[in-house]
Design a protein around this motif. Structure first.
Motif, PDB file in Angstrom:
ATOM      1  N   LEU A  88     -53.486  35.256  13.599  1.00 54.99           N
ATOM      2  CA  LEU A  88     -53.729  36.262  11.682  1.00 54.99           C
ATOM      3  C   LEU A  88     -53.051  34.645  10.816  1.00 54.99           C
ATOM      4  CD1 LEU A  88     -52.571  39.260  13.500  1.00 54.99           C
ATOM      5  CD2 LEU A  88     -54.774  38.738  13.574  1.00 54.99           C
ATOM      6  N   LEU A 116     -50.957  40.828   5.865  1.00 52.02           N
ATOM      7  CA  LEU A 116     -51.671  41.824   6.872  1.00 52.02           C
ATOM      8  C   LEU A 116     -51.062  42.712   6.143  1.00 52.02           C
ATOM      9  CD1 LEU A 116     -52.500  43.275   8.873  1.00 52.02           C
ATOM     10  CD2 LEU A 116     -50.726  41.965  10.389  1.00 52.02           C
ATOM     11  N   LEU A 120     -52.030  38.428  19.703  1.00 48.42           N
ATOM     12  CA  LEU A 120     -52.077  38.088  18.282  1.00 48.42           C
ATOM     13  C   LEU A 120     -50.913  37.309  17.964  1.00 48.42           C
ATOM     14  CD1 LEU A 120     -52.117  42.036  17.477  1.00 48.42           C
ATOM     15  CD2 LEU A 120     -53.847  40.572  18.178  1.00 48.42           C
ATOM     16  N   ASP A 121     -51.482  35.933  17.107  1.00 48.57           N
ATOM     17  CA  ASP A 121     -50.455  35.064  16.791  1.00 48.57           C
ATOM     18  C   ASP A 121     -50.002  35.339  15.738  1.00 48.57           C
ATOM     19  OD1 ASP A 121     -49.237  32.610  15.721  1.00 48.57           O
ATOM     20  OD2 ASP A 121     -49.990  31.751  17.492  1.00 48.57           O
ATOM     21  N   PHE A 122     -48.510  36.021  15.254  1.00 51.00           N
ATOM     22  CA  PHE A 122     -48.359  35.670  13.693  1.00 51.00           C
ATOM     23  C   PHE A 122     -47.611  34.869  13.319  1.00 51.00           C
ATOM     24  CE2 PHE A 122     -49.297  40.169  15.605  1.00 51.00           C
ATOM     25  CZ  PHE A 122     -49.282  40.770  14.227  1.00 51.00           C
ATOM     26  N   VAL A 171     -48.785  34.354   9.063  1.00 53.77           N
ATOM     27  CA  VAL A 171     -48.059  35.238   8.486  1.00 53.77           C
ATOM     28  C   VAL A 171     -46.872  35.952   7.800  1.00 53.77           C
ATOM     29  CG1 VAL A 171     -48.453  38.718   8.293  1.00 53.77           C
ATOM     30  CG2 VAL A 171     -50.030  37.281  10.283  1.00 53.77           C
ATOM     31  N   MET A 212     -45.971  41.740   5.993  1.00 57.82           N
ATOM     32  CA  MET A 212     -46.942  42.537   6.139  1.00 57.82           C
ATOM     33  C   MET A 212     -45.682  44.118   5.787  1.00 57.82           C
ATOM     34  SD  MET A 212     -47.010  43.414  10.350  1.00 57.82           S
ATOM     35  CE  MET A 212     -45.271  43.445  10.815  1.00 57.82           C
ATOM     36  N   GLY A 270     -49.859  46.632   9.926  1.00 54.55           N
ATOM     37  CA  GLY A 270     -49.239  45.327  10.506  1.00 54.55           C
ATOM     38  C   GLY A 270     -49.519  46.364  12.006  1.00 54.55           C
ATOM     39  N   ILE A 277     -47.904  39.954  21.328  1.00 56.63           N
ATOM     40  CA  ILE A 277     -47.612  38.932  19.864  1.00 56.63           C
ATOM     41  C   ILE A 277     -46.661  37.987  20.437  1.00 56.63           C
ATOM     42  CG2 ILE A 277     -46.465  40.095  18.145  1.00 56.63           C
ATOM     43  CD1 ILE A 277     -47.131  42.883  19.172  1.00 56.63           C
ATOM     44  N   ALA A 288     -44.167  35.333  16.064  1.00 55.66           N
ATOM     45  CA  ALA A 288     -44.135  36.551  14.485  1.00 55.66           C
ATOM     46  C   ALA A 288     -42.521  35.440  13.958  1.00 55.66           C
ATOM     47  CB  ALA A 288     -43.161  38.235  15.187  1.00 55.66           C
ATOM     48  N   ILE A 346     -40.817  39.773  10.261  1.00 53.61           N
ATOM     49  CA  ILE A 346     -42.071  40.426  10.699  1.00 53.61           C
ATOM     50  C   ILE A 346     -41.843  41.323  12.196  1.00 53.61           C
ATOM     51  CG2 ILE A 346     -44.443  40.292  11.646  1.00 53.61           C
ATOM     52  CD1 ILE A 346     -44.894  38.437   8.990  1.00 53.61           C
ATOM     53  N   TYR A 347     -41.216  40.068  12.876  1.00 54.18           N
ATOM     54  CA  TYR A 347     -40.397  40.521  14.340  1.00 54.18           C
ATOM     55  C   TYR A 347     -39.194  41.415  14.548  1.00 54.18           C
ATOM     56  CZ  TYR A 347     -38.537  39.818  18.346  1.00 54.18           C
ATOM     57  OH  TYR A 347     -37.543  39.824  20.116  1.00 54.18           O
TER      58      TYR A 347
END
Length: 103
Positions: free
Chosen positions: A16, A20, A46-48, A51, A54, A58, A78, A81, A85-86
């Protein structure tokens, strides 16, 4: 917004990128769901990594993919991140649904 899909054996990885949010989540969902439906993986990653923003969309994207995978017994991970986002994913309790890794 971007999503790149890579299929290796029984693993589908969605890379990604960009923002998002509610404007981009639908396209990402559709691309990921199509890849999962076609390949029936045992693991969706899902590789963030790329990104940079978000919002709650998301969280919805992750939860929806989890719900779809439960039906087939597949796992959700995931990865990469970014810190902000994490933190958002952790606060939302996503680690109860998926293996969650930050950068």
């Amino acid at each position: 917004m971007s999503v790149k899909i890579n299929v290796t054996g029984e693993v589908v990885t969605a890379y990604l990128g960009g923002e998002l949010d509610h404007h981009t989540a639908k396209e990402m969902r559709e691309a990921i769901d199509n890849a999962v439906e076609l390949n029936m993986p045992t693991l969706l990653i899902l590789d963030f990594k790329d990104v940079n923003f978000m919002d709650s969309s998301g969280i919805g994207l992750v939860m929806g993919r989890y719900r779809n995978l439960v039906k087939t017994g597949a796992e959700l991970h995931i990865t990469q991140a970014p810190p902000q986002i994490y933190k958002m994913l952790k606060l939302a309790g996503i680690e109860r649904l998926a293996k969650l890794e930050g950068r």
